[in-house]
Design a protein around this motif. Structure first.
Motif, mmCIF file in Angstrom:
data_model
loop_
_atom_site.group_PDB
_atom_site.id
_atom_site.type_symbol
_atom_site.label_atom_id
_atom_site.label_comp_id
_atom_site.label_asym_id
_atom_site.label_seq_id
_atom_site.Cartn_x
_atom_site.Cartn_y
_atom_site.Cartn_z
ATOM 1 N N PHE A 191 0.861 -1.190 0.000
ATOM 2 C CA PHE A 191 0.000 0.000 0.000
ATOM 3 C C PHE A 191 0.899 1.243 0.000
ATOM 4 C CE2 PHE A 191 -3.806 2.154 0.062
ATOM 5 C CZ PHE A 191 -4.151 2.808 1.234
ATOM 6 N N PRO A 192 1.533 1.557 -1.121
ATOM 7 C CA PRO A 192 2.453 2.702 -1.152
ATOM 8 C C PRO A 192 1.726 4.040 -1.120
ATOM 9 C CG PRO A 192 2.262 1.709 -3.321
ATOM 10 C CD PRO A 192 1.515 0.817 -2.387
ATOM 11 N N LEU A 193 2.354 5.012 -0.487
ATOM 12 C CA LEU A 193 1.813 6.376 -0.372
ATOM 13 C C LEU A 193 2.739 7.326 -1.112
ATOM 14 C CD1 LEU A 193 -0.147 8.449 1.125
ATOM 15 C CD2 LEU A 193 1.695 8.631 2.813
ATOM 16 N N THR A 194 2.170 8.119 -2.023
ATOM 17 C CA THR A 194 2.940 9.161 -2.706
ATOM 18 C C THR A 194 2.574 10.516 -2.133
ATOM 19 O OG1 THR A 194 3.148 7.883 -4.747
ATOM 20 C CG2 THR A 194 3.429 10.264 -4.922
ATOM 21 N N VAL A 195 3.590 11.230 -1.710
ATOM 22 C CA VAL A 195 3.420 12.603 -1.243
ATOM 23 C C VAL A 195 3.738 13.497 -2.432
ATOM 24 C CG1 VAL A 195 4.100 14.306 0.478
ATOM 25 C CG2 VAL A 195 4.192 11.857 1.037
ATOM 26 N N THR A 196 2.737 14.176 -2.949
ATOM 27 C CA THR A 196 2.927 14.953 -4.163
ATOM 28 C C THR A 196 3.391 16.375 -3.840
ATOM 29 O OG1 THR A 196 0.712 15.906 -4.337
ATOM 30 C CG2 THR A 196 0.998 13.641 -5.119
ATOM 31 N N SER A 197 3.781 17.080 -4.887
ATOM 32 C CA SER A 197 4.232 18.466 -4.708
ATOM 33 C C SER A 197 3.085 19.365 -4.250
ATOM 34 C CB SER A 197 4.833 18.993 -6.010
ATOM 35 O OG SER A 197 3.900 18.891 -7.068
ATOM 36 N N ALA A 198 1.861 18.889 -4.384
ATOM 37 C CA ALA A 198 0.700 19.676 -3.940
ATOM 38 C C ALA A 198 0.582 19.711 -2.419
ATOM 39 C CB ALA A 198 -0.582 19.089 -4.534
ATOM 40 N N GLN A 199 1.278 18.812 -1.734
ATOM 41 C CA GLN A 199 1.262 18.803 -0.272
ATOM 42 C C GLN A 199 2.317 19.800 0.193
ATOM 43 O OE1 GLN A 199 0.888 18.960 3.275
ATOM 44 N NE2 GLN A 199 -0.550 17.430 2.486
ATOM 45 N N LYS A 200 1.850 20.955 0.654
ATOM 46 C CA LYS A 200 2.761 22.067 0.938
ATOM 47 C C LYS A 200 3.482 21.959 2.269
ATOM 48 C CE LYS A 200 1.809 23.885 -2.951
ATOM 49 N NZ LYS A 200 2.808 23.663 -4.033
ATOM 50 N N ASN A 201 2.998 21.100 3.138
ATOM 51 C CA ASN A 201 3.627 20.938 4.447
ATOM 52 C C ASN A 201 3.826 19.453 4.735
ATOM 53 O OD1 ASN A 201 4.647 21.436 6.996
ATOM 54 N ND2 ASN A 201 2.627 21.566 7.947
ATOM 55 N N PRO A 202 4.721 18.793 4.027
ATOM 56 C CA PRO A 202 4.827 17.342 4.138
ATOM 57 C C PRO A 202 5.661 16.842 5.308
ATOM 58 C CG PRO A 202 6.385 18.116 2.516
ATOM 59 C CD PRO A 202 5.632 19.332 2.987
ATOM 60 N N THR A 203 6.361 17.743 5.971
ATOM 61 C CA THR A 203 7.241 17.303 7.055
ATOM 62 C C THR A 203 6.431 16.694 8.182
ATOM 63 O OG1 THR A 203 8.887 18.980 6.529
ATOM 64 C CG2 THR A 203 8.944 18.050 8.746
ATOM 65 N N ALA A 204 6.613 15.396 8.430
ATOM 66 C CA ALA A 204 5.851 14.675 9.446
ATOM 67 C C ALA A 204 6.398 13.259 9.559
ATOM 68 C CB ALA A 204 4.364 14.617 9.072
ATOM 69 N N PHE A 205 5.837 12.541 10.510
ATOM 70 C CA PHE A 205 6.126 11.122 10.708
ATOM 71 C C PHE A 205 4.953 10.350 10.128
ATOM 72 C CE2 PHE A 205 8.379 7.693 12.283
ATOM 73 C CZ PHE A 205 7.753 6.961 13.283
ATOM 74 N N TYR A 206 5.216 9.462 9.145
ATOM 75 C CA TYR A 206 4.156 8.748 8.458
ATOM 76 C C TYR A 206 4.133 7.292 8.927
ATOM 77 C CZ TYR A 206 3.691 12.770 5.441
ATOM 78 O OH TYR A 206 3.462 14.047 4.973
ATOM 79 N N LEU A 207 2.947 6.851 9.324
ATOM 80 C CA LEU A 207 2.775 5.499 9.836
ATOM 81 C C LEU A 207 1.792 4.725 8.973
ATOM 82 C CD1 LEU A 207 2.578 6.392 13.600
ATOM 83 C CD2 LEU A 207 4.207 4.774 12.639
ATOM 84 N N CYS A 208 2.163 3.504 8.653
ATOM 85 C CA CYS A 208 1.307 2.587 7.917
ATOM 86 C C CYS A 208 0.793 1.537 8.899
ATOM 87 C CB CYS A 208 2.105 1.929 6.795
ATOM 88 S SG CYS A 208 1.200 0.726 5.819
ATOM 89 N N ALA A 209 -0.445 1.114 8.724
ATOM 90 C CA ALA A 209 -1.027 0.110 9.609
ATOM 91 C C ALA A 209 -1.859 -0.868 8.790
ATOM 92 C CB ALA A 209 -1.890 0.763 10.687
ATOM 93 N N SER A 210 -2.143 -2.019 9.384
ATOM 94 C CA SER A 210 -3.015 -2.989 8.731
ATOM 95 C C SER A 210 -3.890 -3.656 9.769
ATOM 96 C CB SER A 210 -2.203 -4.039 7.971
ATOM 97 O OG SER A 210 -1.534 -4.912 8.861
ATOM 98 N N SER A 211 -5.005 -4.226 9.310
ATOM 99 C CA SER A 211 -5.907 -4.924 10.226
ATOM 100 C C SER A 211 -6.780 -5.897 9.437
ATOM 101 C CB SER A 211 -6.788 -3.938 10.998
ATOM 102 O OG SER A 211 -7.790 -3.384 10.163
ATOM 103 N N ILE A 212 -7.449 -6.749 10.193
ATOM 104 C CA ILE A 212 -8.469 -7.619 9.617
ATOM 105 C C ILE A 212 -9.664 -6.758 9.269
ATOM 106 C CG2 ILE A 212 -10.049 -9.504 10.166
ATOM 107 C CD1 ILE A 212 -7.888 -10.591 12.021
ATOM 108 N N VAL A 213 -10.336 -7.059 8.172
ATOM 109 C CA VAL A 213 -11.555 -6.335 7.814
ATOM 110 C C VAL A 213 -12.744 -6.964 8.517
ATOM 111 C CG1 VAL A 213 -13.190 -5.871 5.952
ATOM 112 C CG2 VAL A 213 -10.758 -5.504 5.589
ATOM 113 N N GLY A 214 -13.553 -6.116 9.161
ATOM 114 C CA GLY A 214 -14.777 -6.603 9.779
ATOM 115 C C GLY A 214 -14.538 -7.585 10.893
ATOM 116 N N GLY A 215 -13.329 -7.588 11.424
ATOM 117 C CA GLY A 215 -13.038 -8.531 12.502
ATOM 118 C C GLY A 215 -13.720 -8.167 13.787
#
Lengths: 110, 115
Positions: B74-98
Motif C-alpha cells: 500500500f504505497p503512499l505518494t506525497v505529491t508536490s501539492a502537499q505544501k507541508n509534508p514534514t511529518a512522521f508517516y505510519l502505515c497500519a493494517s488490520s483484519i476487515v470486519g473482525g
C-alpha cells in the motif's frame, strides 16, 4: 462532531501507579483501544475495551464507562521503560477505522 | 515473523518533487491505512483500503495519493501539492470486519523532511 481528549503530559515516579484518562465524543462506538508509542517508533497495542468495566493485563489495566464516554489506562509498578506516549483510539460503528486522541506523554523519573 | 515493513526510515523531499513511501505487510490483512503524525496532533488518517484495487480518502487526503495493486502493498505518494509534508508517516493494517479486539498493527514509520 467527533472528539477524543487526553492530557498532553504526565510525570510519575518509578514504582508508583499512574492513571491516564481519555474522554470521547463519537457518533458511534464499537470499542476503545490503548496503544503505547516510544519516540520515533511504531505504536504497539496495549488493551481493548468494548463493555463497561476493567480489563487487567499484567501491570496494565484499562477501564471503560460507555455512558460517560470515559476510559482510563492504569499503569502499576512503573518502570523507566514505561516512559512513552499513550494513545487512546475509538472505533465507530460498522467501520474498521480508528479515531485517535493526541496522546499522553508519560515521563517516569527514578 | 509476520509484520509491517515501512521504507525508507528517513526521506528528504525537494521542492516540487513527488516522493513515495513504501509499506509492505505479511500478516494477510485485507485492510491497510496511512496516518500522518505531527507533534501535539496525534494520528490523522490520510487514506485507507479494505480490499485490493479499492481505497478511500481519510481526513487529510489532499496532496497525497495511494495505490493498492497487491494485498501486501500500500504505497503512499506525497505529491508536490502537499505544501507541508514534514511529518512522521505510519502505515497500519488490520483484519476487515473482525470487530472484537482485533487491533491495527503498525509499521516503524517513515520520517519525511523538506530539503
Amino acid at each position: 462532531g467527533q472528539n477524543i481528549d487526553q492530557p498532553t503530559e504526565m510525570t510519575a515516579t518509578e514504582g508508583a501507579i499512574v492513571q491516564i484518562n481519555c474522554t470521547y465524543q463519537t457518533s458511534g462506538f464499537n470499542g476503545l483501544f490503548w496503544y503505547q508509542q516510544h519516540a520515533g517508533e511504531a505504536p504497539t497495542f496495549l488493551s481493548y475495551n468494548v463493555l463497561d468495566g476493567l480489563e487487567e493485563k499484567g501491570r496494565f489495566s484499562s477501564f471503560l464507562s460507555r455512558s460517560k464516554g470515559y476510559s482510563y489506562l492504569l499503569l502499576k509498578e512503573l518502570q523507566m521503560k514505561d516512559s512513552a506516549s499513550y494513545l487512546c483510539a475509538v472505533r465507530g460503528l460498522n467501520t474498521d477505522k480508528l479515531i485517535f486522541g493526541t496522546g499522553t506523554r508519560l515521563q517516569v523519573f527514578p | 515473523d509476520g509484520g509491517i515493513t515501512q521504507s525508507p526510515k528517513y526521506l528528504f523531499r525537494k521542492e516540487g518533487q513527488n516522493v513515495t513511501l513504501s509499506c509492505e505487510q505479511n500478516l494477510n490483512h485485507d485492510a491497510m491505512y496511512w496516518y500522518r503524525q505531527d507533534p501535539g496532533q496525534g494520528l490523522r488518517l490520510i487514506y485507507y483500503s479494505q480490499i485490493v484495487n479499492d481505497f478511500q480518502k481519510g481526513d487529510i487526503a489532499e496532496g497525497y495519493s495511494v495505490s493498492r495493486e497487491k494485498k501486501e502493498s500500500f504505497p503512499l505518494t506525497v505529491t508536490s501539492a502537499q505544501k507541508n509534508p514534514t511529518a512522521f508517516y505510519l502505515c497500519a493494517s488490520s483484519i476487515v470486519g473482525g470487530g472484537g479486539n482485533q487491533p491495527q498493527h503498525f509499521g516503524d514509520g517513515t520520517r519525511l523532511s523538506i530539503l
